[in-house]
Write a protein that holds these residues in place. Structure first.
Motif, PDB file in Angstrom:
ATOM      1  N   SER A   1       0.853  -1.192   0.000  1.00 47.32           N
ATOM      2  CA  SER A   1       0.000   0.000   0.000  1.00 47.32           C
ATOM      3  C   SER A   1       0.887   1.239   0.000  1.00 47.32           C
ATOM      4  CB  SER A   1      -0.915   0.024   1.223  1.00 47.32           C
ATOM      5  OG  SER A   1      -0.221   0.486   2.371  1.00 47.32           O
ATOM      6  N   GLU A   2       0.285   2.367  -0.347  1.00 49.59           N
ATOM      7  CA  GLU A   2       1.028   3.624  -0.410  1.00 49.59           C
ATOM      8  C   GLU A   2       1.602   4.034   0.939  1.00 49.59           C
ATOM      9  OE1 GLU A   2      -1.102   6.388  -3.769  1.00 49.59           O
ATOM     10  OE2 GLU A   2      -2.205   6.095  -1.893  1.00 49.59           O
ATOM     11  N   ARG A   3       0.854   3.848   2.007  1.00 48.89           N
ATOM     12  CA  ARG A   3       1.215   4.457   3.279  1.00 48.89           C
ATOM     13  C   ARG A   3       2.006   3.557   4.220  1.00 48.89           C
ATOM     14  NH1 ARG A   3      -4.715   7.180   4.210  1.00 48.89           N
ATOM     15  NH2 ARG A   3      -4.626   8.605   2.423  1.00 48.89           N
ATOM     16  N   ASP A   4       2.014   2.257   3.979  1.00 52.63           N
ATOM     17  CA  ASP A   4       2.739   1.393   4.913  1.00 52.63           C
ATOM     18  C   ASP A   4       3.847   0.601   4.247  1.00 52.63           C
ATOM     19  OD1 ASP A   4       1.484  -0.935   3.709  1.00 52.63           O
ATOM     20  OD2 ASP A   4       1.717  -1.937   5.641  1.00 52.63           O
ATOM     21  N   GLU A   5       4.073   0.785   2.937  1.00 52.85           N
ATOM     22  CA  GLU A   5       5.005  -0.074   2.218  1.00 52.85           C
ATOM     23  C   GLU A   5       6.424  -0.013   2.785  1.00 52.85           C
ATOM     24  OE1 GLU A   5       7.579   1.142   0.293  1.00 52.85           O
ATOM     25  OE2 GLU A   5       7.055   3.250   0.578  1.00 52.85           O
ATOM     26  N   PHE A   6       6.807   1.118   3.397  1.00 47.72           N
ATOM     27  CA  PHE A   6       8.170   1.248   3.899  1.00 47.72           C
ATOM     28  C   PHE A   6       8.448   0.304   5.063  1.00 47.72           C
ATOM     29  CE2 PHE A   6       5.748   4.280   6.427  1.00 47.72           C
ATOM     30  CZ  PHE A   6       6.253   4.119   7.710  1.00 47.72           C
TER      31      PHE A   6
ATOM     32  N   ALA B   1      27.236   7.848   4.457  1.00 44.14           N
ATOM     33  CA  ALA B   1      28.223   7.730   3.387  1.00 44.14           C
ATOM     34  C   ALA B   1      27.583   7.287   2.071  1.00 44.14           C
ATOM     35  CB  ALA B   1      29.325   6.756   3.797  1.00 44.14           C
ATOM     36  N   LEU B   2      26.537   6.466   2.170  1.00 45.70           N
ATOM     37  CA  LEU B   2      25.865   5.963   0.973  1.00 45.70           C
ATOM     38  C   LEU B   2      24.849   6.955   0.415  1.00 45.70           C
ATOM     39  CD1 LEU B   2      25.329   2.279   2.159  1.00 45.70           C
ATOM     40  CD2 LEU B   2      26.830   3.014   0.294  1.00 45.70           C
ATOM     41  N   GLY B   3      24.631   8.061   1.121  1.00 46.74           N
ATOM     42  CA  GLY B   3      23.707   9.075   0.636  1.00 46.74           C
ATOM     43  C   GLY B   3      22.247   8.674   0.736  1.00 46.74           C
ATOM     44  N   LEU B   4      21.926   7.842   1.719  1.00 50.33           N
ATOM     45  CA  LEU B   4      20.549   7.374   1.882  1.00 50.33           C
ATOM     46  C   LEU B   4      19.772   8.395   2.718  1.00 50.33           C
ATOM     47  CD1 LEU B   4      21.254   3.610   2.581  1.00 50.33           C
ATOM     48  CD2 LEU B   4      20.549   4.663   0.426  1.00 50.33           C
ATOM     49  N   ARG B   5      18.948   9.155   2.049  1.00 50.37           N
ATOM     50  CA  ARG B   5      18.189  10.202   2.715  1.00 50.37           C
ATOM     51  C   ARG B   5      16.702   9.831   2.759  1.00 50.37           C
ATOM     52  NH1 ARG B   5      22.011  12.741  -0.505  1.00 50.37           N
ATOM     53  NH2 ARG B   5      23.470  14.095   0.630  1.00 50.37           N
ATOM     54  N   GLU B   6      16.015  10.404   3.700  1.00 52.77           N
ATOM     55  CA  GLU B   6      14.564  10.295   3.817  1.00 52.77           C
ATOM     56  C   GLU B   6      14.091   8.869   4.067  1.00 52.77           C
ATOM     57  OE1 GLU B   6      12.837  12.146   0.410  1.00 52.77           O
ATOM     58  OE2 GLU B   6      13.701  14.108   0.852  1.00 52.77           O
ATOM     59  N   LEU B   7      14.908   8.060   4.725  1.00 54.51           N
ATOM     60  CA  LEU B   7      14.438   6.749   5.163  1.00 54.51           C
ATOM     61  C   LEU B   7      13.423   6.945   6.282  1.00 54.51           C
ATOM     62  CD1 LEU B   7      17.802   4.742   5.257  1.00 54.51           C
ATOM     63  CD2 LEU B   7      16.054   4.697   3.469  1.00 54.51           C
ATOM     64  N   LYS B   8      12.347   6.195   6.240  1.00 55.03           N
ATOM     65  CA  LYS B   8      11.284   6.351   7.228  1.00 55.03           C
ATOM     66  C   LYS B   8      11.420   5.369   8.398  1.00 55.03           C
ATOM     67  CE  LYS B   8       7.857   8.050   3.913  1.00 55.03           C
ATOM     68  NZ  LYS B   8       6.509   7.825   3.326  1.00 55.03           N
ATOM     69  N   LEU B   9      12.174   4.293   8.223  1.00 52.59           N
ATOM     70  CA  LEU B   9      12.245   3.261   9.254  1.00 52.59           C
ATOM     71  C   LEU B   9      13.670   2.894   9.636  1.00 52.59           C
ATOM     72  CD1 LEU B   9      10.022   0.170   9.668  1.00 52.59           C
ATOM     73  CD2 LEU B   9      12.476  -0.193   9.561  1.00 52.59           C
ATOM     74  N   TYR B  10      14.517   2.649   8.673  1.00 49.59           N
ATOM     75  CA  TYR B  10      15.815   2.024   8.933  1.00 49.59           C
ATOM     76  C   TYR B  10      16.862   3.040   9.390  1.00 49.59           C
ATOM     77  CZ  TYR B  10      20.008  -0.779   8.149  1.00 49.59           C
ATOM     78  OH  TYR B  10      21.202  -1.445   8.304  1.00 49.59           O
ATOM     79  N   ASN B  11      17.538   2.715  10.496  1.00 45.66           N
ATOM     80  CA  ASN B  11      18.679   3.474  10.996  1.00 45.66           C
ATOM     81  C   ASN B  11      19.525   2.534  11.860  1.00 45.66           C
ATOM     82  OD1 ASN B  11      17.491   3.387  13.633  1.00 45.66           O
ATOM     83  ND2 ASN B  11      16.307   5.227  13.151  1.00 45.66           N
ATOM     84  N   GLY B  12      20.552   3.055  12.496  1.00 48.65           N
ATOM     85  CA  GLY B  12      21.446   2.202  13.258  1.00 48.65           C
ATOM     86  C   GLY B  12      20.769   1.477  14.398  1.00 48.65           C
ATOM     87  N   ALA B  13      19.927   2.195  15.152  1.00 49.57           N
ATOM     88  CA  ALA B  13      19.229   1.559  16.263  1.00 49.57           C
ATOM     89  C   ALA B  13      18.231   0.520  15.766  1.00 49.57           C
ATOM     90  CB  ALA B  13      18.519   2.614  17.111  1.00 49.57           C
ATOM     91  N   MET B  14      17.523   0.833  14.665  1.00 50.01           N
ATOM     92  CA  MET B  14      16.565  -0.123  14.097  1.00 50.01           C
ATOM     93  C   MET B  14      17.275  -1.352  13.553  1.00 50.01           C
ATOM     94  SD  MET B  14      13.388   0.446  14.474  1.00 50.01           S
ATOM     95  CE  MET B  14      12.873  -0.799  13.277  1.00 50.01           C
TER      96      MET B  14
END
Length: 321
Positions: free
Chosen positions: A62-67, A262-275
């Protein structure tokens, strides 16, 4: 394909996740519908998730939860690898996995092999927010064909990452969940490459999950299952990274955040180091499940799981107007 219309399809749409439970969504209308030689594809307008795609009665994206699905499916393995320059997506016709791969500025080429050409065609027309321009990116090559057959072709093409963005393991898709297929995937990876795949739910498909993990382990030295609740799937969902060299559990949150920058990954909605660490954490019941012996799925042996009945999703589409 039906024209957008108010009324038909309005009401509550149900999906049976197993013979014992499921969930429903309110839907305003059916935006588009096709019955292809392979499957039944629908795009529904829903108040909660926006536009959503179903295949054979089962919600796909779906549009709103696919991330919740696409980011961990692609980014945890890609960032753990650290330098993915070529990638193969088997399935993934909605374009979400390709979009996540193409976020990597060093990515030179993504090949998508999708069995049913109507899936990307409908996704491109009705779900442009999911692919976010991926289908127009010159780095993406879309091939309509059998992903299983492609994997066994002797063309020698290799990739840094393979993403198995598949439908559930029933019907023709079962052959893409076997030990033999995972061995073929391993042969298609460059040294140090990563395979990412979804492995079902530990809640209602626990034995199938264990058998898929056992199958992947026949081909790869390192297999790391990880877990994410996906709202549209109505349950805790499991994915896995497989590699002969990459071990994602050894990477700290600080290192993951450094790599994301470093990889230039911007505007991620979920994934980060803690996740990254949270996704890889295993509840005790999952540890116990994966510690038990499980029989790998072989090409010559059937996968028996009553929750994977092709009719399981086919509850009445409209429960109430």
């Amino acid at each position: 394909m039906s024209a957008p219309a108010e009324g038909p399809g309005a009401g509550f749409v149900a999906e049976a996740l197993s013979p014992d439970f499921g969930f429903y969504l309110r839907t305003a209308r059916v935006l588009a519908e096709r019955r292809t030689p392979l499957q039944h594809i629908e795009v529904l307008d829903t108040p909660l998730f926006g536009r959503a795609m179903r295949i054979d009665g089962c919600f796909m994206t779906s549009e709103r939860d696919e991330f919740f699905y696409h980011e961990p499916m692609v980014q945890l393995p890609a960032v753990s690898h650290g330098n993915v320059r070529s990638a193969l997506v088997i399935g993934g016709g909605d374009g979400g996995s390709a979009r996540e791969l193409l976020r990597h500025r060093q990515m030179a080429r993504v090949l998508m092999v999708e069995l049913d050409g109507d899936v990307p065609a409908m996704a491109r027309e009705w779900l442009p927010r999911v692919s976010a321009g991926a289908f127009d990116d010159p780095r993406l090559e879309l091939r309509i064909g059998d992903g299983h057959a492609y994997m066994f072709q002797a063309d020698g093409e290799r990739f840094d990452q393979i993403v198995l963005d598949l439908t559930d393991p029933f019907g023709p898709a079962v052959q893409l969940y076997t030990a033999e297929f995972y061995a073929a995937c391993r042969e298609r990876l460059n040294p140090g490459g990563v395979l990412s795949l979804h492995i079902q739910s530990p809640i209602h498909r626990s034995e199938t999950l264990a058998r898929i993990v056992a199958s992947v382990r026949t081909a790869f030295a390192h297999v790391a299952p990880y877990f994410q609740y996906v709202p549209l799937y109505g349950t805790l969902w499991a994915m896995a990274l497989a590699s002969d060299r990459v071990e994602p559990t050894l990477l700290s949150p600080v290192e993951i955040d450094r790599r994301i920058a470093a990889l230039g990954l911007r505007e991620l909605k979920l994934y980060n180091g803690a996740m990254h660490q949270a996704l890889l954490a295993q509840p005790n019941f999952v540890r116990e499940l994966l510690a038990r012996p499980a029989e790998p799925i072989r090409a010559a042996s059937a996968l028996q799981d009553p929750t994977l009945d092709p009719e399981a999703c086919a509850a009445p589409r409209v429960l109430a107007a």
